[in-house]
Design a protein around this motif. Structure first.
Motif, PDB file in Angstrom:
ATOM      1  N   ASN A 118       0.861  -1.182   0.000  1.00  0.00           N
ATOM      2  CA  ASN A 118       0.000   0.000   0.000  1.00  0.00           C
ATOM      3  C   ASN A 118       0.900   1.236   0.000  1.00  0.00           C
ATOM      4  O   ASN A 118       1.179   1.819   1.044  1.00  0.00           O
ATOM      5  CB  ASN A 118      -0.921  -0.023   1.222  1.00  0.00           C
ATOM      6  CG  ASN A 118      -1.775   1.226   1.340  1.00  0.00           C
ATOM      7  OD1 ASN A 118      -1.743   2.127   0.498  1.00  0.00           O
ATOM      8  ND2 ASN A 118      -2.557   1.294   2.407  1.00  0.00           N
ATOM      9  N   THR A 119       1.370   1.624  -1.184  1.00  0.00           N
ATOM     10  CA  THR A 119       2.346   2.711  -1.276  1.00  0.00           C
ATOM     11  C   THR A 119       1.746   4.057  -0.886  1.00  0.00           C
ATOM     12  O   THR A 119       2.408   4.847  -0.208  1.00  0.00           O
ATOM     13  CB  THR A 119       2.950   2.790  -2.685  1.00  0.00           C
ATOM     14  OG1 THR A 119       1.904   2.948  -3.640  1.00  0.00           O
ATOM     15  CG2 THR A 119       3.736   1.535  -2.995  1.00  0.00           C
ATOM     16  N   THR A 120       0.515   4.319  -1.275  1.00  0.00           N
ATOM     17  CA  THR A 120      -0.102   5.607  -0.950  1.00  0.00           C
ATOM     18  C   THR A 120      -0.291   5.754   0.553  1.00  0.00           C
ATOM     19  O   THR A 120       0.128   6.743   1.153  1.00  0.00           O
ATOM     20  CB  THR A 120      -1.459   5.763  -1.672  1.00  0.00           C
ATOM     21  OG1 THR A 120      -1.228   5.650  -3.080  1.00  0.00           O
ATOM     22  CG2 THR A 120      -2.109   7.086  -1.355  1.00  0.00           C
ATOM     23  N   GLY A 121      -0.912   4.766   1.171  1.00  0.00           N
ATOM     24  CA  GLY A 121      -1.134   4.816   2.616  1.00  0.00           C
ATOM     25  C   GLY A 121       0.163   4.757   3.394  1.00  0.00           C
ATOM     26  O   GLY A 121       0.317   5.440   4.411  1.00  0.00           O
ATOM     27  N   ALA A 123       3.228   5.825   2.460  1.00  0.00           N
ATOM     28  CA  ALA A 123       3.924   7.114   2.375  1.00  0.00           C
ATOM     29  C   ALA A 123       3.207   8.168   3.217  1.00  0.00           C
ATOM     30  O   ALA A 123       3.852   8.959   3.918  1.00  0.00           O
ATOM     31  CB  ALA A 123       4.021   7.568   0.921  1.00  0.00           C
ATOM     32  N   ARG A 124       1.899   8.168   3.172  1.00  0.00           N
ATOM     33  CA  ARG A 124       1.131   9.152   3.945  1.00  0.00           C
ATOM     34  C   ARG A 124       1.370   8.984   5.446  1.00  0.00           C
ATOM     35  O   ARG A 124       1.589   9.967   6.161  1.00  0.00           O
ATOM     36  CB  ARG A 124      -0.353   9.007   3.621  1.00  0.00           C
ATOM     37  CG  ARG A 124      -1.211  10.065   4.269  1.00  0.00           C
ATOM     38  CD  ARG A 124      -2.659   9.986   3.822  1.00  0.00           C
ATOM     39  NE  ARG A 124      -2.738  10.315   2.408  1.00  0.00           N
ATOM     40  CZ  ARG A 124      -3.505   9.665   1.524  1.00  0.00           C
ATOM     41  NH1 ARG A 124      -4.254   8.659   1.908  1.00  0.00           N
ATOM     42  NH2 ARG A 124      -3.513  10.025   0.262  1.00  0.00           N
ATOM     43  N   GLU A 165       7.049   6.050  -2.772  1.00  0.00           N
ATOM     44  CA  GLU A 165       6.272   6.650  -3.865  1.00  0.00           C
ATOM     45  C   GLU A 165       6.982   6.504  -5.208  1.00  0.00           C
ATOM     46  O   GLU A 165       6.333   6.282  -6.230  1.00  0.00           O
ATOM     47  CB  GLU A 165       6.001   8.125  -3.578  1.00  0.00           C
ATOM     48  CG  GLU A 165       4.956   8.308  -2.516  1.00  0.00           C
ATOM     49  CD  GLU A 165       4.653   9.757  -2.218  1.00  0.00           C
ATOM     50  OE1 GLU A 165       3.502  10.027  -1.832  1.00  0.00           O
ATOM     51  OE2 GLU A 165       5.549  10.617  -2.359  1.00  0.00           O
TER      52      GLU A 165
END
Length: 184
Positions: A118-121, A123-124, A165
């Motif tokens: 889960n790259t988006t979550g 990184a966030r 990301e």
């Protein structure tokens, strides 16, 4: 065209064999708690499958013991379990340190998500945790509890967020784990 049923093709008897009581898992105090084994990244496995030992929850540790245990778990590629150690410190520690421990827990969960793909979550959460740790460090008098290197953790989390990301999934959580204390 027949309606499609996306549920498992198992019969009710086969499902019941996996979990015969069909009741909710509970801990010793009667609170709902999933008893399924977990893998190193905290993903639930089928009942009866071998999993990794869970970090006990609700343990009150010194700041140093929290850092030691979390570091060991991070080096072993178990950031989900390290987050539980940070969460215990957040919930049981002094009020003036809660933001620090919460930020550390967020970075560990960010690493967990990144390692799961889960790259988006990921990184966030890495950035959110870094921001929280940095805010805490700016408002607190040194040294950080447990010998934490807050600047190093912030730099690690931000750099990993950028990498996640740019490159996608982190294949090996242990290989990218942070050092929580400055090298001596």
């Amino acid at each position: 065209m027949e309606p499609r049923d996306d549920r498992s093709a198992e019969s009710g008897e086969e499902r019941a064999a996996v979990r015969p009581d069909r009741g909710r898992d509970r801990d010793a105090e009667g609170r709902a708690r999933n008893a399924r084994p977990r893998d190193g990244l905290g993903r639930p496995l089928p009942y009866g499958a071998p999993g990794v030992p869970r970090a006990p929850e609700g343990v009150v540790r010194t700041a140093g013991a929290s850092v030691d245990e979390a570091q060991e778990l991070l080096r072993a590629g178990r950031p989900f379990h390290a987050h539980e150690v940070f969460e215990d410190a957040w919930k049981s520690g002094p009020a003036e340190q809660r933001a620090l421990w919460r930020g550390l827990a967020q970075t560990a969960v960010g690493l967990t998500h990144a390692a799961r793909g889960n790259t988006t979550g990921g990184a966030r959460l890495l950035r959110r945790g870094a921001d929280e740790v940095e805010r805490w460090a700016a408002s607190a008098a040194p040294p950080a509890p447990g010998g934490l290197d807050t600047g190093g953790v912030v730099a690690w989390a931000r750099a990993l967020a950028e990498r996640v990301e740019a490159e996608g999934q982190v294949a090996d959580a242990a290989a990218v784990a942070p050092e929580l204390r400055a090298e001596r």
